[in-house]
Write a protein that holds these residues in place. Structure first.
Motif, PDB file in Angstrom:
ATOM      1  N   LEU A   1     -28.108  57.654  40.111  1.00 15.23           N
ATOM      2  CA  LEU A   1     -28.170  58.694  41.251  1.00 15.23           C
ATOM      3  C   LEU A   1     -27.129  59.773  41.139  1.00 15.23           C
ATOM      4  O   LEU A   1     -27.296  60.712  41.679  1.00 15.23           O
ATOM      5  N   LYS A   2     -26.248  59.281  40.540  1.00 16.12           N
ATOM      6  CA  LYS A   2     -24.844  60.011  40.561  1.00 16.12           C
ATOM      7  C   LYS A   2     -24.935  61.016  39.484  1.00 16.12           C
ATOM      8  O   LYS A   2     -25.191  60.898  38.505  1.00 16.12           O
ATOM      9  N   ASP A   3     -24.709  62.419  39.784  1.00 15.52           N
ATOM     10  CA  ASP A   3     -24.689  63.663  38.680  1.00 15.52           C
ATOM     11  C   ASP A   3     -23.633  63.686  37.971  1.00 15.52           C
ATOM     12  O   ASP A   3     -23.839  64.033  36.780  1.00 15.52           O
ATOM     13  N   ILE A   4     -22.244  63.350  38.425  1.00 18.19           N
ATOM     14  CA  ILE A   4     -21.273  63.543  37.450  1.00 18.19           C
ATOM     15  C   ILE A   4     -20.496  62.171  37.522  1.00 18.19           C
ATOM     16  O   ILE A   4     -20.277  61.361  38.561  1.00 18.19           O
ATOM     17  N   LEU A   5     -20.243  61.831  36.143  1.00 20.45           N
ATOM     18  CA  LEU A   5     -19.496  60.590  35.876  1.00 20.45           C
ATOM     19  C   LEU A   5     -18.300  60.709  35.384  1.00 20.45           C
ATOM     20  O   LEU A   5     -18.046  61.676  34.650  1.00 20.45           O
ATOM     21  N   ASN A   6     -17.267  59.757  35.590  1.00 23.68           N
ATOM     22  CA  ASN A   6     -16.086  59.741  34.875  1.00 23.68           C
ATOM     23  C   ASN A   6     -16.081  58.823  33.457  1.00 23.68           C
ATOM     24  O   ASN A   6     -17.266  58.160  33.342  1.00 23.68           O
ATOM     25  N   PRO A   7     -15.451  58.913  32.538  1.00 22.00           N
ATOM     26  CA  PRO A   7     -15.369  57.878  31.400  1.00 22.00           C
ATOM     27  C   PRO A   7     -15.756  56.459  31.806  1.00 22.00           C
ATOM     28  O   PRO A   7     -16.898  56.121  30.982  1.00 22.00           O
ATOM     29  N   GLU A   8     -15.234  55.760  32.728  1.00 18.06           N
ATOM     30  CA  GLU A   8     -15.566  54.493  32.927  1.00 18.06           C
ATOM     31  C   GLU A   8     -17.223  54.198  33.499  1.00 18.06           C
ATOM     32  O   GLU A   8     -17.802  53.499  33.057  1.00 18.06           O
ATOM     33  N   GLU A   9     -17.690  55.413  34.456  1.00 22.61           N
ATOM     34  CA  GLU A   9     -18.906  55.215  34.887  1.00 22.61           C
ATOM     35  C   GLU A   9     -19.881  55.429  33.753  1.00 22.61           C
ATOM     36  O   GLU A   9     -20.810  55.024  33.766  1.00 22.61           O
ATOM     37  N   LEU A  10     -19.587  56.465  32.960  1.00 16.29           N
ATOM     38  CA  LEU A  10     -20.474  56.926  31.961  1.00 16.29           C
ATOM     39  C   LEU A  10     -20.286  55.510  30.794  1.00 16.29           C
ATOM     40  O   LEU A  10     -21.638  55.327  30.155  1.00 16.29           O
ATOM     41  N   SER A  11     -19.431  54.794  30.706  1.00 12.96           N
ATOM     42  CA  SER A  11     -19.456  53.489  29.705  1.00 12.96           C
ATOM     43  C   SER A  11     -20.332  52.590  30.348  1.00 12.96           C
ATOM     44  O   SER A  11     -21.406  51.930  29.751  1.00 12.96           O
ATOM     45  N   GLU A  12     -20.535  52.503  31.669  1.00 13.58           N
ATOM     46  CA  GLU A  12     -21.469  51.517  32.327  1.00 13.58           C
ATOM     47  C   GLU A  12     -22.789  52.061  32.184  1.00 13.58           C
ATOM     48  O   GLU A  12     -23.847  51.203  32.022  1.00 13.58           O
ATOM     49  N   TYR A  13     -22.956  53.469  32.304  1.00 15.63           N
ATOM     50  CA  TYR A  13     -24.240  54.168  32.166  1.00 15.63           C
ATOM     51  C   TYR A  13     -24.956  53.863  30.789  1.00 15.63           C
ATOM     52  O   TYR A  13     -26.079  53.793  30.637  1.00 15.63           O
ATOM     53  N   THR A  14     -23.980  54.222  29.828  1.00  7.18           N
ATOM     54  CA  THR A  14     -24.519  54.260  28.594  1.00  7.18           C
ATOM     55  C   THR A  14     -24.689  52.879  27.698  1.00  7.18           C
ATOM     56  O   THR A  14     -25.243  52.845  26.635  1.00  7.18           O
TER      57      THR A  14
ATOM     58  N   ASN B   1      -7.945  71.334  32.443  1.00 13.78           N
ATOM     59  CA  ASN B   1      -7.043  70.590  31.525  1.00 13.78           C
ATOM     60  C   ASN B   1      -6.796  69.132  31.970  1.00 13.78           C
ATOM     61  O   ASN B   1      -5.816  68.480  31.698  1.00 13.78           O
ATOM     62  N   GLY B   2      -7.734  68.512  33.085  1.00 15.59           N
ATOM     63  CA  GLY B   2      -7.383  67.325  33.740  1.00 15.59           C
ATOM     64  C   GLY B   2      -8.353  66.345  33.141  1.00 15.59           C
ATOM     65  O   GLY B   2      -8.396  66.007  32.087  1.00 15.59           O
ATOM     66  N   ALA B   3      -8.760  65.505  34.012  1.00 13.21           N
ATOM     67  CA  ALA B   3      -9.767  64.334  33.826  1.00 13.21           C
ATOM     68  C   ALA B   3     -11.086  64.851  33.332  1.00 13.21           C
ATOM     69  O   ALA B   3     -11.506  65.999  33.284  1.00 13.21           O
ATOM     70  N   LEU B   4     -11.559  64.102  32.550  1.00 11.80           N
ATOM     71  CA  LEU B   4     -12.845  64.291  31.896  1.00 11.80           C
ATOM     72  C   LEU B   4     -13.956  63.977  32.884  1.00 11.80           C
ATOM     73  O   LEU B   4     -13.976  62.886  33.626  1.00 11.80           O
ATOM     74  N   PHE B   5     -15.168  64.775  32.928  1.00 16.23           N
ATOM     75  CA  PHE B   5     -16.202  64.480  33.537  1.00 16.23           C
ATOM     76  C   PHE B   5     -17.488  64.741  32.779  1.00 16.23           C
ATOM     77  O   PHE B   5     -17.375  65.637  31.702  1.00 16.23           O
ATOM     78  N   PHE B   6     -18.651  64.302  33.134  1.00 19.24           N
ATOM     79  CA  PHE B   6     -19.979  64.030  32.325  1.00 19.24           C
ATOM     80  C   PHE B   6     -20.881  64.545  33.361  1.00 19.24           C
ATOM     81  O   PHE B   6     -20.937  63.574  34.325  1.00 19.24           O
ATOM     82  N   ASP B   7     -21.591  65.311  32.925  1.00 13.85           N
ATOM     83  CA  ASP B   7     -22.996  65.552  33.702  1.00 13.85           C
ATOM     84  C   ASP B   7     -24.101  64.711  33.281  1.00 13.85           C
ATOM     85  O   ASP B   7     -24.335  64.645  31.947  1.00 13.85           O
ATOM     86  N   ARG B   8     -24.529  64.008  34.067  1.00 11.50           N
ATOM     87  CA  ARG B   8     -25.709  62.852  33.581  1.00 11.50           C
ATOM     88  C   ARG B   8     -26.893  63.494  32.915  1.00 11.50           C
ATOM     89  O   ARG B   8     -27.366  63.037  32.245  1.00 11.50           O
ATOM     90  N   LYS B   9     -27.402  64.737  33.441  1.00  7.86           N
ATOM     91  CA  LYS B   9     -28.538  65.300  33.013  1.00  7.86           C
ATOM     92  C   LYS B   9     -28.206  65.619  31.761  1.00  7.86           C
ATOM     93  O   LYS B   9     -28.949  65.484  30.732  1.00  7.86           O
ATOM     94  N   LYS B  10     -27.096  66.134  31.493  1.00  6.67           N
ATOM     95  CA  LYS B  10     -26.796  66.714  29.964  1.00  6.67           C
ATOM     96  C   LYS B  10     -26.468  65.275  28.935  1.00  6.67           C
ATOM     97  O   LYS B  10     -26.936  65.461  27.911  1.00  6.67           O
ATOM     98  N   ILE B  11     -25.934  64.424  29.623  1.00 11.73           N
ATOM     99  CA  ILE B  11     -25.707  63.053  28.887  1.00 11.73           C
ATOM    100  C   ILE B  11     -27.189  62.541  28.534  1.00 11.73           C
ATOM    101  O   ILE B  11     -27.307  62.051  27.304  1.00 11.73           O
ATOM    102  N   ASP B  12     -28.031  62.384  29.561  1.00  8.31           N
ATOM    103  CA  ASP B  12     -29.518  61.987  29.298  1.00  8.31           C
ATOM    104  C   ASP B  12     -30.108  62.856  28.126  1.00  8.31           C
ATOM    105  O   ASP B  12     -30.662  62.340  27.163  1.00  8.31           O
ATOM    106  N   ASP B  13     -30.065  64.255  28.119  1.00 13.85           N
ATOM    107  CA  ASP B  13     -30.620  65.071  27.149  1.00 13.85           C
ATOM    108  C   ASP B  13     -29.846  64.758  25.771  1.00 13.85           C
ATOM    109  O   ASP B  13     -30.588  64.660  24.739  1.00 13.85           O
ATOM    110  N   TRP B  14     -28.660  64.520  25.989  1.00  9.56           N
ATOM    111  CA  TRP B  14     -27.696  64.070  24.416  1.00  9.56           C
ATOM    112  C   TRP B  14     -28.179  63.013  23.950  1.00  9.56           C
ATOM    113  O   TRP B  14     -28.663  62.773  22.756  1.00  9.56           O
ATOM    114  N   LEU B  15     -28.337  61.975  24.710  1.00  9.67           N
ATOM    115  CA  LEU B  15     -29.042  60.705  24.311  1.00  9.67           C
ATOM    116  C   LEU B  15     -30.268  60.725  23.803  1.00  9.67           C
ATOM    117  O   LEU B  15     -30.707  59.793  22.774  1.00  9.67           O
ATOM    118  N   LEU B  16     -31.084  61.693  24.034  1.00 14.15           N
ATOM    119  CA  LEU B  16     -32.573  61.442  23.825  1.00 14.15           C
ATOM    120  C   LEU B  16     -32.754  62.608  22.634  1.00 14.15           C
ATOM    121  O   LEU B  16     -33.792  62.771  22.382  1.00 14.15           O
TER     122      LEU B  16
END
Length: 92
Positions: A20-33, A56-71
């Motif tokens: 449900l979360k749109d923006i993920l940090n690296p740890e959350e992305l790890s759990e998600y993927t 130039n700070g923390a990393l963030f990932f757009d879940r929708k872009k990640i879904d597209d990338w994964l597929l």
């Protein structure tokens, strides 16, 4: 046994919440993927995964872009290939 069931259900809820979360940090992305955090950082360093790094700070990932990338680069099933072949031969 009851504690294990509770922990299992909490883990399922947590994974659902990441969906449900749109923006993920690296740890959350790890759990998600299911990817290790170190692998995520490797993908980022090689610019193989879409990410944002505001100021130039923390990393963030757009879940929708990640879904597209994964597929990307899907493989067709044998049934899909047969169907396309049949449609192609009927056109001729």
């Amino acid at each position: 046994m009851e504690n294990e069931q509770i922990l299992h259900k909490l883990n399922r809820i947590e994974k659902f919440m990441f969906g449900l979360k749109d923006i993920l940090n690296p740890e959350e992305l790890s759990e998600y993927t299911g990817f290790k955090v170190s692998y995520i950082y490797k993908l980022v360093s090689q610019s193989k995964i879409p990410y944002s790094k505001p100021n130039n700070g923390a990393l963030f990932f757009d879940r929708k872009k990640i879904d597209d990338w994964l597929l990307q680069n899907p493989s067709k099933s044998e049934a899909e290939i047969r169907k396309e072949a049949l449609q192609y031969t009927r056109k001729k």
